[in-house]
Design an enzyme around this catalytic site. Sequence first.
Site, PDB file in Angstrom:
ATOM      1  N   THR A   1       0.813  -1.224   0.000  1.00 34.34           N
ATOM      2  CA  THR A   1       0.000   0.000   0.000  1.00 34.34           C
ATOM      3  C   THR A   1       0.844   1.271   0.000  1.00 34.34           C
ATOM      4  O   THR A   1       0.499   2.261  -0.632  1.00 34.34           O
ATOM      5  CB  THR A   1      -0.896   0.020   1.265  1.00 34.34           C
ATOM      6  OG1 THR A   1      -1.700  -1.141   1.234  1.00 34.34           O
ATOM      7  CG2 THR A   1      -1.784   1.236   1.317  1.00 34.34           C
TER       8      THR A   1
ATOM      9  N   SER B   1       1.689  -7.679  -0.978  1.00 31.93           N
ATOM     10  CA  SER B   1       2.446  -8.688  -0.229  1.00 31.93           C
ATOM     11  C   SER B   1       1.739 -10.033  -0.155  1.00 31.93           C
ATOM     12  O   SER B   1       2.331 -11.022   0.260  1.00 31.93           O
ATOM     13  CB  SER B   1       2.811  -8.170   1.164  1.00 31.93           C
ATOM     14  OG  SER B   1       1.703  -8.204   2.017  1.00 31.93           O
TER      15      SER B   1
ATOM     16  N   THR C   1       3.217 -10.180  14.609  1.00 33.66           N
ATOM     17  CA  THR C   1       2.054 -10.725  13.915  1.00 33.66           C
ATOM     18  C   THR C   1       1.186  -9.542  13.517  1.00 33.66           C
ATOM     19  O   THR C   1       1.064  -8.591  14.295  1.00 33.66           O
ATOM     20  CB  THR C   1       1.213 -11.602  14.884  1.00 33.66           C
ATOM     21  OG1 THR C   1       2.053 -12.618  15.391  1.00 33.66           O
ATOM     22  CG2 THR C   1       0.023 -12.232  14.208  1.00 33.66           C
TER      23      THR C   1
ATOM     24  N   CYS D   1      -2.754 -19.239  20.535  1.00 35.16           N
ATOM     25  CA  CYS D   1      -2.918 -17.981  21.286  1.00 35.16           C
ATOM     26  C   CYS D   1      -1.901 -16.981  20.754  1.00 35.16           C
ATOM     27  O   CYS D   1      -0.794 -17.354  20.364  1.00 35.16           O
ATOM     28  CB  CYS D   1      -2.630 -18.192  22.768  1.00 35.16           C
ATOM     29  SG  CYS D   1      -3.792 -19.278  23.577  1.00 35.16           S
TER      30      CYS D   1
HETATM   31  N1  ASP Z   1      -2.561  -5.586   0.684  1.00 29.82           N
HETATM   32  C1  ASP Z   1      -1.466  -4.735   1.062  1.00 29.82           C
HETATM   33  C2  ASP Z   1      -0.201  -5.565   1.074  1.00 29.82           C
HETATM   34  O1  ASP Z   1       0.040  -6.299   2.009  1.00 29.82           O
HETATM   35  C3  ASP Z   1      -1.717  -4.124   2.406  1.00 29.82           C
HETATM   36  C4  ASP Z   1      -0.612  -3.213   2.880  1.00 29.82           C
HETATM   37  O2  ASP Z   1       0.269  -2.833   2.171  1.00 29.82           O
HETATM   38  O3  ASP Z   1      -0.665  -2.830   4.040  1.00 29.82           O
HETATM   39  O4  ASP Z   1       0.565  -5.523   0.120  1.00 29.82           O
END
Ligand code: ASP
Length: 343
Positions: A16, A61, A168, A281
Amino acid sequence: MITVKTNILLIYTGGTIGMVKDYNSGALKAFDFNKLLKSIPELNQLECTINTISFDDPIDSSDMHPKDWIRIASIIEEEYDGYDGFVVLHGSDTMSYTASALSFLLENLSKPVICTGSQLPIGDLRTDAKENLITSIQIASLHHNGKSVIREVGLYFEYKLYRGNRTTKINAEHFQAFASLNHPHLVESGVHLNVFHEYLLPYKRKKKIIVHKIMDENVAVVKLFPGMSLFVLESILTTTGLKALVLETYGSGNAPTDTLFLDLLKKAISNGIHVINVTQCSGGSVIMGQYETSTALKKMQVINGKDITTEAAITKVMYMLGAGVSSELFKSVFETSLRGEMI
Ligand code: ASP
């Protein structure tokens, strides 16, 4: 601690942070990152020289693959001597996997590799990208007595630097998208950059960096749930070529006591499949033998994943299989912290 004039390499993989909206469909798509950087004049105020290498084909990603982790590790290897630190710009969705993988691929790291990204594109009015990018570069530039302060793979998001292989993604919407529940954050950005030295990986005497380039993908993950079909489990465990199973168990490493279930695992282990017990968890550790429901797993030599994240467990297994760790040593090597990924 002082910030000296440093050389930083930005490696743009996609995500993003460097995307723009397609006016027809409204969907986000990757954009030429060099052009975007020109729209952040704040970068000129930093006490460092910044160069950029971009994937020819920046990706969301979700399309990341182990070969891309190796591509990033190889860029770092090639450019290692010329830079003081590396900032990997990456989509947040699988950033914890990449940060974990890089931590294993880059052995004896003595410079910072900071993964960062954002929830909103850099051109967006309310973007979190600028702060994440600028502070990541500042953290990658931190030096003390001529040495980098951070000598590990970190993940920076929303005012905090975490150890990458402890993170995470916990939120798809909030700017605070990551958590590291089993290890405290390493740096906090406020009026000052506060480095918590006691939580950093200890400084190792100068050893040359080793960049590993093989990840073996013959790994599966199964998350236990009440009522899980044993047929499904059996078909996963009998998949041709499968070498390891990361089993997400309940609580402190507990699983059903059903003999049919346990027999499937026993058979897989006797067929040479490594079974690793990690907890589903988000925080806390596997303690095999604490409850009757984990005693059988302990007896059949299931590997104790302790407080490792699933992301780090998967990438550690891929790395260990790729490095050819023998079956005899596999359990003890996995149960040892290699890059601060577990207790
Ligand atoms: N879908 C995007 C990615 O993981 C989300 C991001 O960049 O935060 O490439």
